[in-house]
Motif scaffolding. Structure first.
Motif: not given
Length: 386
Positions: A363-372
């Protein structure tokens, strides 16, 4: 990590988009719902131009900066397709489609680029044009090539292009990038073996294609070990061996299939030639025949040095944690087709300790969204500074 308040505030909304996509996975060239969601949101964001149906199910959004005097046109790409894998972990947003799931994080890639579209359309703090590419069919369908064949570069005038993938095992928000050859050429092969079938109790009347196939599999493993310089990289994997339908019959035919990964054209050519020669000669020695079908797939993904250095500098502004000397990987990626046409670079963003890519528990980790999202925004605003 340097993340604007606006992006931080958007994170829950972007995660909700991502989870919706995760619950409704679509495999290559079937991304009709996904494309419709993407196009609708781009229009809601006020993106200047939204084009659908490019490369069958691809979507492109065009955002003009406050100024366009520079004439620069920079592309950002996310892939949209899922995989034919059954998800094994129960989540509130678990796949609703049997046998299909987002096991590679393309739902996260799409959501992050949508987040960047929303922010860029709001701020437009750049001089030039940002072209956001939502690509279908990365997983074996060559969607990048399909978009190019539909006139992507001619229509949008993209001068350089950047891509991003998630990387399990790398801390959340940390980045990795490779200069030069970063991902291998990915080729597929099939070997059709024709023997002579018989009753299993009378093997002397047969030419056993399983025996032939077993010898071919063993011999193929020697190609890399004894023909490729140990300081080079290449992989040959036989992943399919099909023969027979019942336990008391020696079958007439057998099929082998698998993949070859290389970084250099002369090694790619040599492996194909040696595979064909070995299969044919081994089969002939047993009185059978074998035919190789070697299909060239994705080319080597080559990160252009200056674009790579620029991408690494942008990632450093966002994260402060960038491995700019990461090792190449033997996986294939059709973003390579874009990079054969114009300069650019492909970067990885860490998503922490999750299941591996293509695993049914991934599962993709939504915590990485801001960095992306911040990486995409900063890349456009830095490359086309107003």
């Amino acid at each position: 990590m340097t993340i604007s308040n606006r992006i931080a505030a958007l994170q829950p909304e972007i995660a909700a988009w991502r989870r919706d996509l995760h619950a409704h996975p679509e495999t290559r060239y079937e991304e009709h719902r996904t494309a419709a969601v993407v196009a609708q949101k781009l229009r809601e964001f006020g993106v200047d131009e939204v084009v659908t149906g490019l490369g069958r199910t691809g979507v492109v959004g065009v955002i003009h900066g406050r100024a366009r005097a520079s004439g620069k046109v920079v592309g950002l790409r996310a892939d949209m397709d899922a995989l034919p894998i059954q998800e094994i972990v129960d989540r509130p947003y678990k796949s609703t489609v049997p046998g299909k799931m987002h096991a590679c994080g393309h739902d996260g890639h799409t959501a992050m680029l949508l987040g960047a579209a929303k922010v860029l359309a709001e701020t437009r703090n750049f001089d030039g044009t940002a072209v956001l590419v939502f690509q279908p069919a990365e997983e074996g369908g060559a969607g990048a090539k399909a978009m190019m064949e539909d006139g992507f570069f001619e229509r949008f005038g993209v001068q350089e292009i950047y891509g991003m993938h998630n990387r399990p095992g790398v801390p959340v928000g940390h980045f990795e990038i490779v200069t030069g050859p970063a991902m291998a050429a990915s080729d597929r092969f099939e070997i059709a073996i024709e023997g002579r079938g018989s009753h299993a109790a009378r093997p002397q009347q047969s030419v056993d294609p399983l025996l032939v196939g077993a010898h071919i599999v063993t011999a193929l493993q020697g190609i890399i070990a004894r023909n490729v310089d140990p300081l080079e990289s290449a992989v040959l994997s036989v992943t399919i061996f099909r023969a027979g339908d019942t336990d008391n019959v020696i079958p007439q035919t057998a099929q082998l299939a698998g993949t070859v990964r290389t970084f250099k054209a002369h090694i790619q050519d040599m492996v194909e030639q040696r595979m064909g020669a070995l299969a044919a000669s081994i089969a002939a020695g047993f009185g059978a025949s074998a035919t190789l079908d070697f299909r060239r797939g994705y080319p080597v993904l080559v990160n252009e040095p200056s674009a790579t250095a620029f991408a690494a500098s942008v990632a450093a502004q966002v994260s402060g944690h960038v491995n700019a000397n990461a090792a190449p990987v033997m996986g294939g990626e059709d973003f390579a087709f874009f990079l054969e046409k114009v300069p650019g670079a492909f970067i990885n963003v860490g998503i922490g300790n999750t299941a591996a890519l293509h695993h049914p528990a991934y599962d993709f980790n939504d915590e990485a969204i801001p960095a992306g999202v911040a990486y995409w925004q900063r890349l456009i605003e830095t490359r086309m500074a107003a």
